[in-house]
Design an enzyme around this catalytic site. Sequence first.
Site, mmCIF file in Angstrom:
data_model
loop_
_atom_site.group_PDB
_atom_site.id
_atom_site.type_symbol
_atom_site.label_atom_id
_atom_site.label_comp_id
_atom_site.label_asym_id
_atom_site.label_seq_id
_atom_site.Cartn_x
_atom_site.Cartn_y
_atom_site.Cartn_z
ATOM 1 N N ASP A 6 0.854 -1.189 0.000
ATOM 2 C CA ASP A 6 0.000 0.000 0.000
ATOM 3 C C ASP A 6 0.889 1.238 0.000
ATOM 4 O O ASP A 6 1.474 1.591 1.029
ATOM 5 C CB ASP A 6 -0.915 -0.024 1.226
ATOM 6 C CG ASP A 6 -1.690 1.268 1.415
ATOM 7 O OD1 ASP A 6 -1.865 2.005 0.423
ATOM 8 O OD2 ASP A 6 -2.132 1.532 2.557
ATOM 9 N N ALA B 187 -7.113 4.415 -5.541
ATOM 10 C CA ALA B 187 -6.911 2.979 -5.357
ATOM 11 C C ALA B 187 -7.031 2.589 -3.890
ATOM 12 O O ALA B 187 -7.520 1.498 -3.558
ATOM 13 C CB ALA B 187 -5.543 2.575 -5.903
ATOM 14 N N ASP B 188 -6.595 3.488 -2.991
ATOM 15 C CA ASP B 188 -6.688 3.191 -1.564
ATOM 16 C C ASP B 188 -8.133 3.130 -1.085
ATOM 17 O O ASP B 188 -8.483 2.310 -0.226
ATOM 18 C CB ASP B 188 -5.908 4.219 -0.753
ATOM 19 C CG ASP B 188 -6.346 5.656 -1.024
ATOM 20 O OD1 ASP B 188 -6.881 5.928 -2.118
ATOM 21 O OD2 ASP B 188 -6.153 6.509 -0.137
ATOM 22 N N ASP C 178 -10.391 6.784 6.799
ATOM 23 C CA ASP C 178 -8.957 6.507 6.691
ATOM 24 C C ASP C 178 -8.192 7.765 7.097
ATOM 25 O O ASP C 178 -8.253 8.798 6.429
ATOM 26 C CB ASP C 178 -8.607 6.111 5.255
ATOM 27 C CG ASP C 178 -7.186 5.569 5.134
ATOM 28 O OD1 ASP C 178 -6.371 5.821 6.042
ATOM 29 O OD2 ASP C 178 -6.888 4.897 4.137
ATOM 30 N N THR D 4 -2.303 10.732 5.434
ATOM 31 C CA THR D 4 -1.852 12.071 5.046
ATOM 32 C C THR D 4 -3.065 12.961 4.780
ATOM 33 O O THR D 4 -3.116 14.117 5.189
ATOM 34 C CB THR D 4 -0.959 11.990 3.799
ATOM 35 O OG1 THR D 4 0.131 11.103 4.070
ATOM 36 C CG2 THR D 4 -0.417 13.351 3.432
ATOM 37 N N THR E 24 1.061 28.604 22.656
ATOM 38 C CA THR E 24 0.751 28.520 21.224
ATOM 39 C C THR E 24 0.827 27.081 20.737
ATOM 40 O O THR E 24 -0.030 26.629 19.978
ATOM 41 C CB THR E 24 1.724 29.404 20.416
ATOM 42 O OG1 THR E 24 1.569 30.757 20.846
ATOM 43 C CG2 THR E 24 1.420 29.320 18.928
#
Length: 255
Positions: A6, A108-109, A130, A133, A185
């Site tokens: 993957d 595709a994922d 999912d 990223t 912060t």
Amino acid sequence: MILTIDVGNTSTACGLFEGDYCVFRFRRSTDINSSSDEIGVFLRSVLRENGYDWQQIEKIGCCSVVPAVNHSLSNACVKYLSKEPLFIQAGIKTGLKLRYSNPKEIGADLIAAAMGAVQLYPEKNLIIVDMGTAITAELVSKNKEFLGGVIMPGLKISVDALAGGTANLTSVEIMKPEHVYGTSTTEAIQAGLYYGTAGSIKEFCHLFKKNVFHGEDVTVIGTGGFSRAFEEFRLFDKIIPGLVLSGVKCALDMN
């Protein structure tokens, strides 16, 4: 044995299956500049060092969202593992009815995750989140219809965007903050990202259940690298880290 791969934007996950069971998982960083030799030596050496004979691999399946890697990956499989890999792409058998305006646009994922989820939960309405990223949420009906979904920035992309798009904010470690608000912060950014992401997923799932599945039973599955970080929120009925790899295995069985 079957090897599944993957390729994600940040990392590449691999799973080795014996029968229906994934007996070994490993990963490496995704590098679009990797040569076929680098990839091939990596695959062979990791398998060997963990007691697996690469010559016993009968099939290889790949799911990639990074097209620049595909050529080197394919050549690596042929040269170092003596197998031509099957890539999940338009035209292969999936067992899904793709209710998408242009099915070729579906990642595709997403296809692999849907296939893996349907195998585990047949005849169930599914929401598959999912957390990689990018964060994606896809909808699959109990009739195996891929209905569509949403795509939003993942945690790392959000951190990078804040650091790169502002003058005074810097990159921070992605983690759950001690409080729901920050007294610095750094803590404020972490709280905003963490609880903002959790709230977004919770609201999307609520809207999907109400407006798409109209109150029918729905199973919500979490996968991807950051899914475990949100376990305490009970956003998911089940967390399955290797769901895409299982879906790639399904694709190999069907094709």
